[in-house]
Design a protein around this motif. Sequence first.
Motif, PDB file in Angstrom:
ATOM      1  N   ILE A   6      42.729  42.441  29.680  1.00  0.00           N
ATOM      2  CA  ILE A   6      43.234  41.114  29.330  1.00  0.00           C
ATOM      3  C   ILE A   6      44.076  40.620  30.499  1.00  0.00           C
ATOM      4  CG2 ILE A   6      44.708  39.798  27.759  1.00  0.00           C
ATOM      5  CD1 ILE A   6      43.816  41.549  25.503  1.00  0.00           C
ATOM      6  N   GLY A   7      43.605  39.546  31.167  1.00  0.00           N
ATOM      7  CA  GLY A   7      44.315  39.012  32.330  1.00  0.00           C
ATOM      8  C   GLY A   7      43.775  39.576  33.625  1.00  0.00           C
ATOM      9  N   ASN A  10      44.994  38.744  40.040  1.00  0.00           N
ATOM     10  CA  ASN A  10      45.057  39.514  41.296  1.00  0.00           C
ATOM     11  C   ASN A  10      45.068  41.016  41.034  1.00  0.00           C
ATOM     12  OD1 ASN A  10      45.207  37.404  43.254  1.00  0.00           O
ATOM     13  ND2 ASN A  10      47.232  36.939  42.445  1.00  0.00           N
ATOM     14  N   SER A  33      39.207  39.260  29.980  1.00  0.00           N
ATOM     15  CA  SER A  33      39.498  37.873  29.590  1.00  0.00           C
ATOM     16  C   SER A  33      40.467  37.234  30.580  1.00  0.00           C
ATOM     17  CB  SER A  33      40.112  37.822  28.191  1.00  0.00           C
ATOM     18  OG  SER A  33      41.340  38.516  28.178  1.00  0.00           O
ATOM     19  N   ASN A  34      40.353  35.909  30.686  1.00  0.00           N
ATOM     20  CA  ASN A  34      41.276  35.106  31.498  1.00  0.00           C
ATOM     21  C   ASN A  34      41.646  33.873  30.696  1.00  0.00           C
ATOM     22  OD1 ASN A  34      39.339  36.282  33.960  1.00  0.00           O
ATOM     23  ND2 ASN A  34      41.498  36.125  34.450  1.00  0.00           N
ATOM     24  N   ALA A  66      46.997  42.975  31.781  1.00  0.00           N
ATOM     25  CA  ALA A  66      47.454  42.651  33.145  1.00  0.00           C
ATOM     26  C   ALA A  66      47.808  41.167  33.264  1.00  0.00           C
ATOM     27  CB  ALA A  66      46.395  43.056  34.170  1.00  0.00           C
ATOM     28  N   VAL A  67      48.426  40.628  32.198  1.00  0.00           N
ATOM     29  CA  VAL A  67      48.930  39.255  32.292  1.00  0.00           C
ATOM     30  C   VAL A  67      50.354  39.310  32.840  1.00  0.00           C
ATOM     31  CG1 VAL A  67      47.491  38.365  30.420  1.00  0.00           C
ATOM     32  CG2 VAL A  67      49.764  39.266  29.875  1.00  0.00           C
ATOM     33  N   VAL A  75      50.287  37.187  24.105  1.00  0.00           N
ATOM     34  CA  VAL A  75      49.025  37.957  24.117  1.00  0.00           C
ATOM     35  C   VAL A  75      49.059  39.084  23.082  1.00  0.00           C
ATOM     36  CG1 VAL A  75      47.664  39.563  25.521  1.00  0.00           C
ATOM     37  CG2 VAL A  75      48.331  37.352  26.460  1.00  0.00           C
ATOM     38  N   VAL A  92      50.447  46.961  32.844  1.00  0.00           N
ATOM     39  CA  VAL A  92      50.895  47.011  34.248  1.00  0.00           C
ATOM     40  C   VAL A  92      52.057  46.046  34.497  1.00  0.00           C
ATOM     41  CG1 VAL A  92      48.619  47.689  35.122  1.00  0.00           C
ATOM     42  CG2 VAL A  92      49.231  45.267  35.062  1.00  0.00           C
ATOM     43  N   ALA A  94      55.365  44.328  35.263  1.00  0.00           N
ATOM     44  CA  ALA A  94      56.620  44.727  35.925  1.00  0.00           C
ATOM     45  C   ALA A  94      57.780  44.483  34.964  1.00  0.00           C
ATOM     46  CB  ALA A  94      56.811  43.905  37.191  1.00  0.00           C
ATOM     47  N   ASN A 117      49.321  48.778  42.611  1.00  0.00           N
ATOM     48  CA  ASN A 117      49.499  47.718  43.614  1.00  0.00           C
ATOM     49  C   ASN A 117      48.125  47.185  44.047  1.00  0.00           C
ATOM     50  OD1 ASN A 117      48.662  49.677  45.467  1.00  0.00           O
ATOM     51  ND2 ASN A 117      50.626  49.845  46.500  1.00  0.00           N
TER      52      ASN A 117
HETATM   53  N1  LIG Z   1      50.181  41.273  41.867  1.00  0.00           N
HETATM   54  C1  LIG Z   1      50.679  42.476  42.123  1.00  0.00           C
HETATM   55  O1  LIG Z   1      50.752  42.919  43.283  1.00  0.00           O
HETATM   56  C2  LIG Z   1      51.157  43.349  40.991  1.00  0.00           C
HETATM   57  C3  LIG Z   1      51.229  42.859  39.707  1.00  0.00           C
HETATM   58  N2  LIG Z   1      51.658  43.667  38.685  1.00  0.00           N
HETATM   59  C4  LIG Z   1      51.696  43.133  37.311  1.00  0.00           C
HETATM   60  O2  LIG Z   1      50.387  42.706  37.003  1.00  0.00           O
HETATM   61  C5  LIG Z   1      50.452  41.646  36.068  1.00  0.00           C
HETATM   62  C6  LIG Z   1      49.547  40.513  36.540  1.00  0.00           C
HETATM   63  O3  LIG Z   1      50.011  40.030  37.777  1.00  0.00           O
HETATM   64  P1  LIG Z   1      49.024  39.256  38.764  1.00  0.00           P
HETATM   65  O4  LIG Z   1      47.674  39.849  38.668  1.00  0.00           O
HETATM   66  O5  LIG Z   1      49.709  39.179  40.046  1.00  0.00           O
HETATM   67  O6  LIG Z   1      48.999  37.810  38.068  1.00  0.00           O
HETATM   68  P2  LIG Z   1      47.825  36.723  38.129  1.00  0.00           P
HETATM   69  O7  LIG Z   1      48.453  35.413  37.766  1.00  0.00           O
HETATM   70  O8  LIG Z   1      47.059  36.838  39.379  1.00  0.00           O
HETATM   71  O9  LIG Z   1      46.862  37.192  36.931  1.00  0.00           O
HETATM   72  C7  LIG Z   1      47.178  37.008  35.592  1.00  0.00           C
HETATM   73  C8  LIG Z   1      45.893  36.696  34.874  1.00  0.00           C
HETATM   74  O10 LIG Z   1      46.205  36.573  33.501  1.00  0.00           O
HETATM   75  C9  LIG Z   1      45.389  35.567  32.959  1.00  0.00           C
HETATM   76  N3  LIG Z   1      46.051  35.065  31.758  1.00  0.00           N
HETATM   77  C10 LIG Z   1      47.174  34.299  31.654  1.00  0.00           C
HETATM   78  N4  LIG Z   1      47.437  34.055  30.359  1.00  0.00           N
HETATM   79  C11 LIG Z   1      46.483  34.692  29.646  1.00  0.00           C
HETATM   80  C12 LIG Z   1      46.207  34.790  28.278  1.00  0.00           C
HETATM   81  N5  LIG Z   1      46.983  34.203  27.364  1.00  0.00           N
HETATM   82  N6  LIG Z   1      45.131  35.504  27.894  1.00  0.00           N
HETATM   83  C13 LIG Z   1      44.323  36.108  28.809  1.00  0.00           C
HETATM   84  N7  LIG Z   1      44.530  36.046  30.128  1.00  0.00           N
HETATM   85  C14 LIG Z   1      45.597  35.339  30.529  1.00  0.00           C
HETATM   86  C15 LIG Z   1      45.251  34.510  34.032  1.00  0.00           C
HETATM   87  O11 LIG Z   1      44.060  33.792  33.830  1.00  0.00           O
HETATM   88  C16 LIG Z   1      45.219  35.368  35.281  1.00  0.00           C
HETATM   89  O12 LIG Z   1      43.892  35.626  35.647  1.00  0.00           O
HETATM   90  C17 LIG Z   1      51.925  41.252  35.936  1.00  0.00           C
HETATM   91  O13 LIG Z   1      52.419  41.733  34.733  1.00  0.00           O
HETATM   92  C18 LIG Z   1      52.581  41.916  37.126  1.00  0.00           C
HETATM   93  O14 LIG Z   1      53.912  42.293  36.834  1.00  0.00           O
HETATM   94  C19 LIG Z   1      51.987  44.983  38.880  1.00  0.00           C
HETATM   95  C20 LIG Z   1      51.931  45.517  40.130  1.00  0.00           C
HETATM   96  C21 LIG Z   1      51.552  44.747  41.293  1.00  0.00           C
END
Ligand SMILES: NC(=O)C1=CN([C@@H]2O[C@H](COP(=O)(O)OP(=O)(O)OC[C@H]3O[C@@H](n4cnc5c(N)ncnc54)[C@H](O)[C@@H]3O)[C@@H](O)[C@H]2O)C=CC1
Length: 293
Positions: A6-7, A10, A33-34, A66-67, A75, A92, A94, A117
């Motif tokens: 879910i999410g 990146n 899902s996104n 991973a939202v 969610v 995942v 933070a 990461n």
């Molecule tokens: N980007 C990074 O380097 C790292 C991120 N994290 C954690 O990973 C998680 C995601 O971060 P990113 O991938 O950077 O964010 P992102 O914004 O790139 O991805 C989040 C995804 O969630 C989806 N989303 C949002 N609301 C939603 C919903 N209601 N239902 C389904 N999907 C939904 C979005 O469409 C998006 O594709 C966070 O919790 C962050 O703390 C952990 C370690 C490293």
Amino acid sequence: MKLGVIGAGNMGRAIISGILSSGLVNKNDVIASNATEASRNETVKLGIAVSGDNADVARAENLLIAVKPARLSQVIGEIAPVVKPSTLVISVAAGTPIAALEELFGRQVQIVRAMPNTPALVREGMTALCANSLVSEESFAWVQALFATCGRVEVVPEPLMDAVGTVSGASPAWVYMLIEAMADGAVRDGMPRAQAYKFAAQSVLGAAKMVLETGLHPGALKDQVTSPAGTTIEALKVLEQRGFRGAVIEAMGACTEKSRRMAAAASAAGCQKKAGAQEDSGRLSSLLKALKG
Ligand SMILES: NC(=O)C1=CN([C@@H]2O[C@H](COP(=O)(O)OP(=O)(O)OC[C@H]3O[C@@H](n4cnc5c(N)ncnc54)[C@H](O)[C@@H]3O)[C@@H](O)[C@H]2O)C=CC1
Ligand SMILES: O=C(O)[C@@H]1CCC=N1
């Protein structure tokens, strides 16, 4: 489905790519899902099933959430009714402790907290894991194998997760800044830009491998590069004068503090939710007593 995500943003897509390229989980066994059509179109490119409905995804045997942390409450509220007791949930997010996730589910759920990461995309990731007591050794071993497809894995006590979020979760960001700055330096010295990125990135990769594979202290490795009255020492002097190491340590402290503030806020929100639920059930039992009386 073996794995639901879910999410798939990146981080989610980086993990899915790492897992798929290892062959541990098959494309046909993954659904994600996104929130938006644009992001779903990106996820479809991975060759997996994609849905706009989180409940569809939450029916998978293993569920990776991973939202962004701010979306977790919404969610989990949506999926809690369909997540089975046998489902293994991996988060995942933070700055979001296992206890806060348990509060959001409002019941006992097998939870693994992971801090990966983005280099997972090229299978050079670093992931830390911890789990609640409901996760069996066998399931935890499966999660370790899952993240091992994306790079290295370490099991850590949960209080270290904020530090991990900084030293490996977020650190690629400032390593990219370092590479960018090194490339700018090489461009200033006359090197074409595209070539400069290759030289800078390969040097960072090589230096990291030296630390991991020789087991030598980074200071000893630095000394091997630094000839008496040579060129390197001139650079080191300027970096020390400009507070290079102090800046990195202070920046990392700020990053970890933010994670700790987020964890405190998530725990406080969980306590409020629990207190609200207890109040509701108190009101309900008074009402039932009154009705009986
Ligand atoms: N980007 C990074 O380097 C790292 C991120 N994290 C954690 O990973 C998680 C995601 O971060 P990113 O991938 O950077 O964010 P992102 O914004 O790139 O991805 C989040 C995804 O969630 C989806 N989303 C949002 N609301 C939603 C919903 N209601 N239902 C389904 N999907 C939904 C979005 O469409 C998006 O594709 C966070 O919790 C962050 O703390 C952990 C370690 C490293
Ligand atoms: O910036 C963030 O909040 C996430 C967590 C670790 C890396 N990126």
